[in-house]
Design an enzyme around this catalytic site. Sequence first.
Site, mmCIF file in Angstrom:
data_model
loop_
_atom_site.group_PDB
_atom_site.id
_atom_site.type_symbol
_atom_site.label_atom_id
_atom_site.label_comp_id
_atom_site.label_asym_id
_atom_site.label_seq_id
_atom_site.Cartn_x
_atom_site.Cartn_y
_atom_site.Cartn_z
ATOM 1 N N ASP A 31 62.493 45.038 63.760
ATOM 2 C CA ASP A 31 61.877 46.351 64.204
ATOM 3 C C ASP A 31 61.041 46.942 63.082
ATOM 4 O O ASP A 31 60.472 48.155 63.250
ATOM 5 C CB ASP A 31 62.848 47.406 64.560
ATOM 6 C CG ASP A 31 63.725 47.056 65.937
ATOM 7 O OD1 ASP A 31 62.975 46.301 66.739
ATOM 8 O OD2 ASP A 31 64.792 47.574 66.078
ATOM 9 N N HIS B 51 49.708 34.688 39.773
ATOM 10 C CA HIS B 51 50.450 35.809 40.510
ATOM 11 C C HIS B 51 51.814 35.730 40.704
ATOM 12 O O HIS B 51 52.392 35.757 41.854
ATOM 13 C CB HIS B 51 49.565 35.596 41.812
ATOM 14 C CG HIS B 51 48.080 35.910 41.591
ATOM 15 N ND1 HIS B 51 47.382 35.769 42.643
ATOM 16 C CD2 HIS B 51 47.487 36.649 40.717
ATOM 17 C CE1 HIS B 51 45.867 36.113 42.101
ATOM 18 N NE2 HIS B 51 46.380 36.440 41.145
ATOM 19 N N ASP C 217 50.926 43.069 35.099
ATOM 20 C CA ASP C 217 49.307 43.206 35.759
ATOM 21 C C ASP C 217 49.507 43.981 36.815
ATOM 22 O O ASP C 217 50.061 43.541 38.000
ATOM 23 C CB ASP C 217 49.023 41.748 35.980
ATOM 24 C CG ASP C 217 47.428 41.772 36.672
ATOM 25 O OD1 ASP C 217 47.135 42.799 37.265
ATOM 26 O OD2 ASP C 217 46.928 40.696 36.932
ATOM 27 N N ASP D 89 43.213 47.716 38.367
ATOM 28 C CA ASP D 89 43.650 46.260 38.253
ATOM 29 C C ASP D 89 43.757 46.262 36.513
ATOM 30 O O ASP D 89 42.878 46.148 35.949
ATOM 31 C CB ASP D 89 42.672 45.152 38.741
ATOM 32 C CG ASP D 89 43.240 43.859 38.554
ATOM 33 O OD1 ASP D 89 44.465 43.763 38.021
ATOM 34 O OD2 ASP D 89 42.560 42.785 39.033
ATOM 35 N N HIS E 174 41.529 30.697 35.381
ATOM 36 C CA HIS E 174 40.953 31.843 36.431
ATOM 37 C C HIS E 174 39.600 32.463 35.448
ATOM 38 O O HIS E 174 39.208 32.287 34.401
ATOM 39 C CB HIS E 174 41.982 32.924 36.677
ATOM 40 C CG HIS E 174 42.589 33.686 35.158
ATOM 41 N ND1 HIS E 174 41.827 34.707 34.783
ATOM 42 C CD2 HIS E 174 43.648 33.743 34.495
ATOM 43 C CE1 HIS E 174 42.524 35.331 33.795
ATOM 44 N NE2 HIS E 174 43.421 34.545 33.610
ATOM 45 N N HIS F 248 35.734 40.228 38.319
ATOM 46 C CA HIS F 248 35.567 40.894 39.768
ATOM 47 C C HIS F 248 35.550 42.318 40.162
ATOM 48 O O HIS F 248 35.908 42.937 39.021
ATOM 49 C CB HIS F 248 36.891 40.183 40.427
ATOM 50 C CG HIS F 248 38.154 40.652 40.244
ATOM 51 N ND1 HIS F 248 38.719 41.841 40.700
ATOM 52 C CD2 HIS F 248 39.215 40.206 39.297
ATOM 53 C CE1 HIS F 248 39.708 42.056 40.205
ATOM 54 N NE2 HIS F 248 40.097 41.071 39.261
ATOM 55 N N HIS G 96 40.220 42.810 44.840
ATOM 56 C CA HIS G 96 39.101 42.039 44.513
ATOM 57 C C HIS G 96 37.977 42.314 45.686
ATOM 58 O O HIS G 96 37.735 42.197 46.700
ATOM 59 C CB HIS G 96 39.471 40.477 44.963
ATOM 60 C CG HIS G 96 40.196 40.010 43.923
ATOM 61 N ND1 HIS G 96 40.940 38.736 44.004
ATOM 62 C CD2 HIS G 96 40.852 40.433 42.592
ATOM 63 C CE1 HIS G 96 41.769 38.712 43.033
ATOM 64 N NE2 HIS G 96 41.654 39.617 42.125
ATOM 65 N N GLU H 299 38.846 40.211 32.204
ATOM 66 C CA GLU H 299 40.342 39.771 32.075
ATOM 67 C C GLU H 299 40.479 38.345 31.567
ATOM 68 O O GLU H 299 40.945 37.340 32.291
ATOM 69 C CB GLU H 299 41.138 39.889 33.556
ATOM 70 C CG GLU H 299 40.489 39.129 34.447
ATOM 71 C CD GLU H 299 41.603 39.513 35.728
ATOM 72 O OE1 GLU H 299 42.644 39.027 35.716
ATOM 73 O OE2 GLU H 299 41.034 39.718 36.898
ATOM 74 N N TYR I 137 47.593 30.883 28.594
ATOM 75 C CA TYR I 137 49.012 30.633 29.170
ATOM 76 C C TYR I 137 49.342 29.175 28.705
ATOM 77 O O TYR I 137 48.646 28.116 28.963
ATOM 78 C CB TYR I 137 48.811 30.619 30.636
ATOM 79 C CG TYR I 137 48.096 32.124 31.149
ATOM 80 C CD1 TYR I 137 48.815 32.931 31.801
ATOM 81 C CD2 TYR I 137 46.877 31.775 31.402
ATOM 82 C CE1 TYR I 137 48.087 34.090 31.994
ATOM 83 C CE2 TYR I 137 46.036 33.012 31.712
ATOM 84 C CZ TYR I 137 46.760 34.125 32.060
ATOM 85 O OH TYR I 137 46.163 35.149 32.644
ATOM 86 N N ARG J 231 47.593 37.982 28.871
ATOM 87 C CA ARG J 231 46.289 38.209 29.802
ATOM 88 C C ARG J 231 46.260 39.641 29.474
ATOM 89 O O ARG J 231 47.017 40.454 29.345
ATOM 90 C CB ARG J 231 46.598 38.056 31.219
ATOM 91 C CG ARG J 231 45.376 38.683 31.923
ATOM 92 C CD ARG J 231 45.285 38.225 33.372
ATOM 93 N NE ARG J 231 46.188 38.505 34.233
ATOM 94 C CZ ARG J 231 47.255 37.778 34.899
ATOM 95 N NH1 ARG J 231 47.564 36.591 34.542
ATOM 96 N NH2 ARG J 231 48.213 38.433 35.618
ATOM 97 N N GLU K 60 43.637 42.827 30.685
ATOM 98 C CA GLU K 60 42.536 43.074 31.655
ATOM 99 C C GLU K 60 42.294 44.621 31.704
ATOM 100 O O GLU K 60 43.180 45.395 32.058
ATOM 101 C CB GLU K 60 43.124 42.815 33.032
ATOM 102 C CG GLU K 60 42.345 42.999 34.153
ATOM 103 C CD GLU K 60 42.990 42.601 35.449
ATOM 104 O OE1 GLU K 60 43.970 42.403 35.879
ATOM 105 O OE2 GLU K 60 41.846 42.199 36.452
HETATM 106 MN MN LIG Z 1 42.147 41.355 38.089
#
Ligand SMILES: [Mn+2]
Length: 487
Positions: free
Chosen positions: A65, A292, A309, A320, A392, A396, A403, A420, A424, A441, A443
Amino acid sequence: MKKATTLFGILFFVSIFMSAQGKDTPTDYLSKEFHKERRQELRKKLPKNSVAVFFANPVRNRANDVDFVYHQDPNFYYLTGYKEPHAVLLVFSEDQKDKTGTYDELFYVQKKNAMAEMWTGYRLGAEGAKKELGFEHVFNGEEFVNLSVDFSKFDKIIFTDFKDDIRDNKRDNADLYSLVEQFKQKISYKTTTSKIPASDKNIKVASNIDTRSIRMLMATLRQVKTKDELELLTKAVRISAMGQVEIMKAMRPHMSETEVQGIHEFVYKKYGAEYEGYPSIVGGGNNGCILHYVENSKTKLGNDLVLMDLGAEYRGYTADVTRTIPANGKFSKEQKAIYDIVYDAQEAGIAQYVIGEKISTPGQTARKIVNEGLVKLGIIKSVDEKHMYWAHGTTHHIGLDVHDPGASPTFLENMVLTMEPGIYIPEGSPCDKKWWGIAVRIEDDILVTKNGPVNLSAEAPRKSEEIEKMMKQTSIFKTFTLPNLDK
Ligand SMILES: [Mn+2]
């Protein structure tokens, strides 16, 4: 109690409840003038004798539900300001005339329904959409089936091809599923042209259907932010930077990734941001190597670096911002060596967010610096060596989407884009073990102006020394203790 009385009682309650709605809600949403002006801009860009058609996002089910919190399709929101599902907008390139009069846009929305509103909240309805959103020609969704526009007369019918996850509420002939089916009939739509095998000549597709142009049309509009948009977007970014600042003060090695996430999101909501623009990423140590990573399930951060992030969504606009900080407040020698390379790469890249420069340039600059840094540390052998330590891109757009769409190959005034870079090094990588599990990272969200780049997220420290300094400050969460439920 008799049924009629019950119903009367409910409707009475609903009417009181409804009249109380809208009294104390944020007032800094985009104005109806903004949306109207954006539709006018779209109209100017449409080819002659065409119509652009937009559908609201589908409602998505979480389980049984329970649906996911509804999020409007960003193109739809940009053009309408409408935050409810089950709606369709038609924007015509020229005035249309029929027995009802002259119009250049039509808007079909959810009908008002006291019972439904008691369960799921206030609906604008056709009248509300006129008043609150400034549309002239608004109708209830159930009237869409009667729309008598002859679509075959247009040179182009422009829309986004249909998603295949639209559920049919069989009791409702004005739900998104029905609106889409009715539209398909009106335009003689069979299936996407690309999906029809060349061998099947029996399937006829109306030749004026165009599911390709819409992306560029909307990207051209959305890539440059208006003054109103910049205000909201800047706020979203600054709120997100504040989340990073507060976690820098609060972070301790005993904390879990979940708790870290909670502190960021608490700060967002404290500032009045409604949501996160995307699922928050908090990855300690090796988890940071998953680009991610949204499980955020590690229970103790220990002495690892923590990659965070996250972006607040404020009035639809999302930031972001990423910071990577040592859970114990001090970068180790190895952590700092990697971190400072990424920082240098980001600094050099940001400087190139300049009107007229290619959007691809900062990424190339950053990659060169990262590769040279990795060679210096002996992690790769030469700057041309193919490696997976940074998979990556750097740049963006952000806006209603994290994005956001872009069309121009070069930076234009009032674009907002991320910068960014990252490095890694997952466990098991072909380099000295001492680097394993280090993921960095950084950013930031950069506004392109006539006077050069402006870092909207600069309030969150980026330099390794400044992060360590910030982490020494006293946190408001230091005294925020809860009862132990395990005893
Ligand atoms: Mn980003």
